[in-house]
Design a protein around this motif. Sequence first.
Motif, PDB file in Angstrom:
ATOM      1  N   ASP A  14       0.992  -1.272   0.245  1.00  0.00           N
ATOM      2  CA  ASP A  14      -0.115   0.568   0.013  1.00  0.00           C
ATOM      3  C   ASP A  14       1.067   1.029   0.141  1.00  0.00           C
ATOM      4  OD1 ASP A  14      -1.955   1.962  -0.097  1.00  0.00           O
ATOM      5  OD2 ASP A  14      -1.753   1.886   2.143  1.00  0.00           O
ATOM      6  N   GLY A  15       0.161   2.231  -0.227  1.00  0.00           N
ATOM      7  CA  GLY A  15       0.508   3.578  -0.628  1.00  0.00           C
ATOM      8  C   GLY A  15       1.178   4.378   0.892  1.00  0.00           C
ATOM      9  N   ASP A  16       0.386   4.968   0.996  1.00  0.00           N
ATOM     10  CA  ASP A  16       0.233   5.689   3.110  1.00  0.00           C
ATOM     11  C   ASP A  16       0.342   5.052   4.086  1.00  0.00           C
ATOM     12  OD1 ASP A  16      -0.300   8.683   1.574  1.00  0.00           O
ATOM     13  OD2 ASP A  16      -1.985   7.668   0.453  1.00  0.00           O
ATOM     14  N   ALA A  17       1.504   5.620   4.432  1.00  0.00           N
ATOM     15  CA  ALA A  17       1.284   5.055   5.930  1.00  0.00           C
ATOM     16  C   ALA A  17       1.821   3.270   5.768  1.00  0.00           C
ATOM     17  CB  ALA A  17       0.042   4.815   7.104  1.00  0.00           C
ATOM     18  N   VAL A  18       2.656   3.136   4.687  1.00  0.00           N
ATOM     19  CA  VAL A  18       3.865   1.586   4.808  1.00  0.00           C
ATOM     20  C   VAL A  18       4.570   2.185   3.598  1.00  0.00           C
ATOM     21  CG1 VAL A  18       3.262  -0.503   3.106  1.00  0.00           C
ATOM     22  CG2 VAL A  18       1.445   0.441   4.434  1.00  0.00           C
ATOM     23  N   LEU A  19       4.250   3.043   2.696  1.00  0.00           N
ATOM     24  CA  LEU A  19       6.235   3.299   1.660  1.00  0.00           C
ATOM     25  C   LEU A  19       5.981   4.805   1.796  1.00  0.00           C
ATOM     26  CD1 LEU A  19       5.409   1.278  -1.990  1.00  0.00           C
ATOM     27  CD2 LEU A  19       7.246   1.127   0.025  1.00  0.00           C
ATOM     28  N   PHE A  20       4.767   5.046   1.885  1.00  0.00           N
ATOM     29  CA  PHE A  20       5.285   6.799   1.358  1.00  0.00           C
ATOM     30  C   PHE A  20       4.219   6.735   4.452  1.00  0.00           C
ATOM     31  CE2 PHE A  20       3.491   6.205  -1.813  1.00  0.00           C
ATOM     32  CZ  PHE A  20       4.389   6.474  -2.443  1.00  0.00           C
ATOM     33  N   SER A  21       4.395   8.755   4.417  1.00  0.00           N
ATOM     34  CA  SER A  21       4.082   9.331   5.817  1.00  0.00           C
ATOM     35  C   SER A  21       2.798   8.768   5.488  1.00  0.00           C
ATOM     36  CB  SER A  21       4.687   9.870   6.386  1.00  0.00           C
ATOM     37  OG  SER A  21       3.906  11.467   5.543  1.00  0.00           O
ATOM     38  N   GLY A  51       8.086   5.806   5.242  1.00  0.00           N
ATOM     39  CA  GLY A  51       6.763   5.399   5.974  1.00  0.00           C
ATOM     40  C   GLY A  51       7.358   4.254   6.143  1.00  0.00           C
ATOM     41  N   PRO A  52       7.161   3.344   7.290  1.00  0.00           N
ATOM     42  CA  PRO A  52       8.043   2.301   7.384  1.00  0.00           C
ATOM     43  C   PRO A  52       8.322   1.550   6.546  1.00  0.00           C
ATOM     44  CG  PRO A  52       5.166   2.159   8.272  1.00  0.00           C
ATOM     45  CD  PRO A  52       5.598   3.506   7.517  1.00  0.00           C
ATOM     46  N   LEU A  53       8.102   1.127   5.621  1.00  0.00           N
ATOM     47  CA  LEU A  53       8.188  -0.350   4.423  1.00  0.00           C
ATOM     48  C   LEU A  53       9.573   0.758   3.490  1.00  0.00           C
ATOM     49  CD1 LEU A  53       5.735  -2.681   4.857  1.00  0.00           C
ATOM     50  CD2 LEU A  53       8.257  -2.684   5.821  1.00  0.00           C
ATOM     51  N   PHE A 130       1.433  -5.977   2.374  1.00  0.00           N
ATOM     52  CA  PHE A 130       1.523  -5.064   3.215  1.00  0.00           C
ATOM     53  C   PHE A 130       1.030  -3.749   3.881  1.00  0.00           C
ATOM     54  CE2 PHE A 130       5.529  -6.483   2.483  1.00  0.00           C
ATOM     55  CZ  PHE A 130       5.851  -7.596   3.861  1.00  0.00           C
ATOM     56  N   ASP A 131      -0.501  -3.788   4.143  1.00  0.00           N
ATOM     57  CA  ASP A 131      -1.411  -2.557   4.664  1.00  0.00           C
ATOM     58  C   ASP A 131      -1.302  -1.790   5.984  1.00  0.00           C
ATOM     59  OD1 ASP A 131      -4.079  -0.655   3.803  1.00  0.00           O
ATOM     60  OD2 ASP A 131      -3.546  -1.562   2.484  1.00  0.00           O
ATOM     61  N   ASP A 132      -1.671  -0.660   6.110  1.00  0.00           N
ATOM     62  CA  ASP A 132      -1.128  -0.350   7.272  1.00  0.00           C
ATOM     63  C   ASP A 132      -3.109  -0.067   7.764  1.00  0.00           C
ATOM     64  OD1 ASP A 132      -2.772   2.749   7.104  1.00  0.00           O
ATOM     65  OD2 ASP A 132      -2.487   1.826   5.572  1.00  0.00           O
TER      66      ASP A 132
END
Length: 168
Positions: A14-21, A51-53, A130-132
Amino acid sequence: MTEVSESQLRVAFDGDAVLFSDESERIFKTHGLDRFFEHEKENEDRLLDHGPLKGFLEALGKLQKKFYAKGQRLDCPIRTYLVTARSAASSGIRALKTLRAWGLEIDEALFLAGAPKGPMLEKIRPHIYFDDQMFHVEGAAEMGTIAAHVPYGIAQKYNSQHKMSTGK
């Protein structure tokens, strides 16, 4: 369980909160979709924070480049995907500009414009997604995709509420 490739590692993010803030997700959760689109348009040329990943995608990218250097890009045994609820025409531009500025490549970027992620994951058959948000993790699992929850950012508040209301 959905059958996955035996010759290629497929990792979806996923993008937001996974790759990105979770900056943009916070705007959406607190002010709604219209304000989210306004925010993304106003900040189109400002990179998203990591983000965290992000580091994990960087590590996969370094491994991929070892195959690219040997002229084996099409036969690379690692394939990465961005599977996001963002729409390509509006909010997706910022995500792509951010990845490009970071020097990271995604093999396929899928902008679902709010559509459920499970059916798309069933088609690409990643080994892990992976997803938040637990809603998307559960949806992926229902379609037979192994999905990992990334406990990060504002989604935690909404995941806790979802858990209390569903008992999951």
